[in-house]
Design a protein around this motif. Structure first.
Motif, PDB file in Angstrom:
ATOM      1  N   PRO A 123       0.645  -1.379  -0.518  1.00 50.23           N
ATOM      2  CA  PRO A 123       0.255   0.230  -0.263  1.00 50.23           C
ATOM      3  C   PRO A 123       0.855   1.486   0.175  1.00 50.23           C
ATOM      4  N   LEU A 124       1.725   1.353   0.887  1.00 53.66           N
ATOM      5  CA  LEU A 124       3.196   2.492   0.701  1.00 53.66           C
ATOM      6  C   LEU A 124       3.315   2.645  -0.640  1.00 53.66           C
ATOM      7  N   LEU A 125       3.966   1.821  -1.514  1.00 51.96           N
ATOM      8  CA  LEU A 125       4.773   1.910  -2.880  1.00 51.96           C
ATOM      9  C   LEU A 125       3.094   2.127  -3.154  1.00 51.96           C
ATOM     10  N   LEU A 126       2.270   1.305  -3.674  1.00 52.49           N
ATOM     11  CA  LEU A 126       1.689   2.109  -4.501  1.00 52.49           C
ATOM     12  C   LEU A 126       0.476   4.028  -4.257  1.00 52.49           C
ATOM     13  N   ALA A 127       0.949   3.516  -3.368  1.00 51.96           N
ATOM     14  CA  ALA A 127       0.827   4.894  -3.014  1.00 51.96           C
ATOM     15  C   ALA A 127       1.588   6.526  -3.397  1.00 51.96           C
ATOM     16  N   ALA A 128       2.960   5.886  -2.780  1.00 52.41           N
ATOM     17  CA  ALA A 128       4.074   6.635  -3.363  1.00 52.41           C
ATOM     18  C   ALA A 128       3.624   6.890  -4.709  1.00 52.41           C
ATOM     19  N   LEU A 143      -5.273  13.461  -7.455  1.00 56.04           N
ATOM     20  CA  LEU A 143      -5.843  12.479  -7.253  1.00 56.04           C
ATOM     21  C   LEU A 143      -7.031  11.884  -6.978  1.00 56.04           C
ATOM     22  N   LEU A 144      -6.306  11.810  -5.494  1.00 53.71           N
ATOM     23  CA  LEU A 144      -7.399  11.390  -4.073  1.00 53.71           C
ATOM     24  C   LEU A 144      -6.993  13.148  -3.509  1.00 53.71           C
ATOM     25  N   ARG A 145      -7.300  13.121  -4.142  1.00 52.57           N
ATOM     26  CA  ARG A 145      -6.922  14.763  -2.963  1.00 52.57           C
ATOM     27  C   ARG A 145      -8.433  15.631  -3.589  1.00 52.57           C
ATOM     28  N   ILE A 146      -9.351  15.009  -3.470  1.00 52.27           N
ATOM     29  CA  ILE A 146     -11.095  15.643  -4.132  1.00 52.27           C
ATOM     30  C   ILE A 146     -11.536  15.694  -2.706  1.00 52.27           C
ATOM     31  N   GLY A 147     -11.356  15.876  -1.316  1.00 51.29           N
ATOM     32  CA  GLY A 147     -11.984  16.288  -0.091  1.00 51.29           C
ATOM     33  C   GLY A 147     -12.702  15.014   0.182  1.00 51.29           C
ATOM     34  N   ASN A 148     -13.546  15.637   1.209  1.00 54.70           N
ATOM     35  CA  ASN A 148     -14.682  14.894   1.898  1.00 54.70           C
ATOM     36  C   ASN A 148     -14.020  13.706   2.282  1.00 54.70           C
ATOM     37  N   PHE A 149     -14.704  12.570   2.322  1.00 54.11           N
ATOM     38  CA  PHE A 149     -14.044  11.358   2.732  1.00 54.11           C
ATOM     39  C   PHE A 149     -13.662  10.347   1.703  1.00 54.11           C
ATOM     40  N   THR A 150     -13.045  10.897   1.020  1.00 57.93           N
ATOM     41  CA  THR A 150     -11.472  10.552   0.002  1.00 57.93           C
ATOM     42  C   THR A 150     -10.881  10.645   0.644  1.00 57.93           C
ATOM     43  N   GLN A 151     -10.146  11.891   0.752  1.00 65.55           N
ATOM     44  CA  GLN A 151      -8.988  12.295   1.155  1.00 65.55           C
ATOM     45  C   GLN A 151      -8.484  12.273   2.599  1.00 65.55           C
ATOM     46  N   ALA A 152     -10.100  12.567   3.069  1.00 69.96           N
ATOM     47  CA  ALA A 152      -9.599  12.076   5.185  1.00 69.96           C
ATOM     48  C   ALA A 152      -9.378  10.599   5.323  1.00 69.96           C
ATOM     49  N   LEU A 153      -9.552   9.619   4.332  1.00 70.22           N
ATOM     50  CA  LEU A 153      -9.252   7.869   4.459  1.00 70.22           C
ATOM     51  C   LEU A 153      -7.815   8.118   3.372  1.00 70.22           C
ATOM     52  N   PHE A 154      -7.748   8.352   2.610  1.00 72.28           N
ATOM     53  CA  PHE A 154      -6.592   7.769   1.596  1.00 72.28           C
ATOM     54  C   PHE A 154      -5.697   8.913   1.920  1.00 72.28           C
ATOM     55  N   PHE A 159      -4.007   0.507   5.586  1.00 69.94           N
ATOM     56  CA  PHE A 159      -4.889   1.898   5.908  1.00 69.94           C
ATOM     57  C   PHE A 159      -3.701   2.902   6.007  1.00 69.94           C
ATOM     58  N   PHE A 160      -2.759   3.022   6.939  1.00 66.60           N
ATOM     59  CA  PHE A 160      -1.975   4.058   7.015  1.00 66.60           C
ATOM     60  C   PHE A 160      -0.807   4.307   6.755  1.00 66.60           C
ATOM     61  N   ALA A 161      -0.705   2.352   5.761  1.00 66.30           N
ATOM     62  CA  ALA A 161       0.342   2.739   4.709  1.00 66.30           C
ATOM     63  C   ALA A 161       0.354   3.236   3.909  1.00 66.30           C
ATOM     64  N   PHE A 162      -1.184   3.876   3.304  1.00 68.35           N
ATOM     65  CA  PHE A 162      -1.334   4.241   2.178  1.00 68.35           C
ATOM     66  C   PHE A 162      -0.972   5.701   2.531  1.00 68.35           C
ATOM     67  N   ALA A 163      -1.548   6.226   3.839  1.00 73.70           N
ATOM     68  CA  ALA A 163      -1.927   6.785   4.038  1.00 73.70           C
ATOM     69  C   ALA A 163      -0.456   7.679   3.615  1.00 73.70           C
ATOM     70  N   LEU A 164       0.591   6.818   4.384  1.00 77.07           N
ATOM     71  CA  LEU A 164       1.407   7.457   4.753  1.00 77.07           C
ATOM     72  C   LEU A 164       2.284   7.499   3.303  1.00 77.07           C
ATOM     73  N   GLY A 165       2.043   6.295   2.302  1.00 78.12           N
ATOM     74  CA  GLY A 165       2.484   6.399   0.777  1.00 78.12           C
ATOM     75  C   GLY A 165       2.313   8.386   0.522  1.00 78.12           C
ATOM     76  N   MET A 166       0.952   8.288   0.460  1.00 82.97           N
ATOM     77  CA  MET A 166       0.083   9.447  -0.098  1.00 82.97           C
ATOM     78  C   MET A 166       1.517  10.711   0.174  1.00 82.97           C
ATOM     79  N   GLY A 167       2.294  10.746   1.050  1.00 81.86           N
ATOM     80  CA  GLY A 167       3.269  11.329   2.149  1.00 81.86           C
ATOM     81  C   GLY A 167       4.227  11.147   0.965  1.00 81.86           C
ATOM     82  N   ILE A 168       5.154  10.282  -0.093  1.00 79.79           N
ATOM     83  CA  ILE A 168       6.505   9.997  -0.531  1.00 79.79           C
ATOM     84  C   ILE A 168       5.958  10.435  -1.891  1.00 79.79           C
ATOM     85  N   ASP A 169       6.545  11.629  -2.294  1.00 84.21           N
ATOM     86  CA  ASP A 169       7.143  11.794  -3.789  1.00 84.21           C
ATOM     87  C   ASP A 169       8.740  11.336  -4.344  1.00 84.21           C
TER      88      ASP A 169
END
Length: 327
Positions: free
Chosen positions: A18-23, A32-43, A206-216
């Motif tokens: 999940p982390l590498l997928l999100a990164a 793509l997932l920074r669209i607000g509401n529940f999607t952005q809040a979770l992912f 789930f939190f691994a994916f969210a951590l990955g969304m902070g990696i560039d």
């Protein structure tokens, strides 16, 4: 489809995949997932909340008889990582050329990257390969967030004076409180302990994916080869040191190695130190990108290194974490 079984074939798969997928997603399509509401809040924005809930679930599994073990593990990890990072930084200062750099690395970047660790990554790894005392050790590891221990190292070297106000006691309590709440509930009611136990493993991807969304991945390119070298040194020096120190104490050595990372908040450490002492201002920009590269490198490499260590132990007949679980 056997999705879970396929993911678990990868070392640390429930965290790594999940982390590498999100990164990857964050690098090629960050909005793509920074669209607000529940999607952005979770992912995207959910890492802190999900980790807090994970710590509460973990806290519920702690028997009060084992609190001392958790604190001992946390203090040992904290000390080991700081000593290794400080020594490596001192060597860099001693061998630095006229430019103030050693092998292209800013010594301040070395200390910032190696004395600070990615708490989310640690929690994810010990969630899979550790027991409840390893997870609860995170309460002390929060002390190495930010520039505090980097400043301590620099003051010892005589490079600058000690600066007050860089560590917040309130922030430390804020990390500790979810664990305490869970621990109280779990010790008051065995049924609550069993109820929260379900969350300990489920929350990891789930939190691994969210951590990955902070990696560039671009941070690796910007930080260059020197930043990658810093990440490699952080994983293999601080991680391996933690492995052998824990092994010497007959604790789960995988939990010791799980500290071999650089936290994202360490990227701000060079600027914070330069604000306290102008003598570091000339290397702030370089140190910042090198620490950023180390953050990304360790986030990718450490889980793979942990997977290698686990397989190495299993070849010797040691089951992780079963042979190290403290009841």
């Amino acid at each position: 489809m056997r999705i879970k079984a396929s993911i678990e074939k990868v070392p640390g798969g429930m965290m790594v995949v999940p982390l590498l997928l999100a990164a990857t997603l964050n690098t090629v399509a960050p909005d793509l997932l920074r669209i607000g509401n529940f999607t952005q809040a979770l992912f995207v924005d959910g890492a802190s909340t999900l980790i807090a809930l994970f710590l509460l679930c973990t806290g519920a599994q702690i028997n009060l008889r084992n609190v001392g073990v958790s604190l001992g593990k946390g203090a040992t990890l904290l000390t080991t990582k700081w000593i290794v990072g400080a020594i490596f930084g001192l060597v860099a200062y001693m061998l630095a050329g006229d430019s103030g750099l050693w092998l292209g690395l800013a010594p301040i970047a070395i200390i910032a990257a190696m004395t600070n660790s990615n708490g989310g990554l640690y929690v994810a790894l010990v969630g899979q390969y550790g027991d409840k005392t390893d997870r609860a050790a995170y309460s002390l590891l929060a002390l190495n967030d930010g520039p505090f221990f980097t400043m301590v190292a620099l003051s010892i070297f005589g490079a600058m004076g000690f600066v007050d106000g860089l560590f917040s006691f309130v922030s430390f309590i804020a990390v500790l409180l979810p664990i305490i709440v869970g621990m109280v509930l779990g010790n008051l009611d065995e049924e609550m302990r069993k109820f929260f136990d379900k969350g300990s493993s489920m929350l990891i991807p789930f939190f691994a994916f969210a951590l990955g969304m902070g990696i560039d991945f671009g941070a690796i390119i910007e930080g260059g080869l020197s930043g990658i070298v810093l990440g490699l040194a952080t994983v293999f020096l601080t991680g391996t040191a933690g492995f052998f120190v824990f092994k010497a104490f007959k604790w789960n050595p995988i939990a010791g190695a799980a500290e071999g990372s650089t936290a994202g908040n360490a990227v701000a450490t060079p600027a914070a130190i330069a604000a306290a002492s102008a003598s570091f201002a000339s290397h702030v920009d370089l140190a910042t990108v090198q620490v950023a590269a180390s953050t990304v490198t360790t986030a990718i490499l450490l889980p793979l290194y942990i997977g290698f260590l686990v397989k190495r132990l299993e070849k010797k007949g040691v089951k992780v974490p079963d042979d190290y679980v403290i009841e």
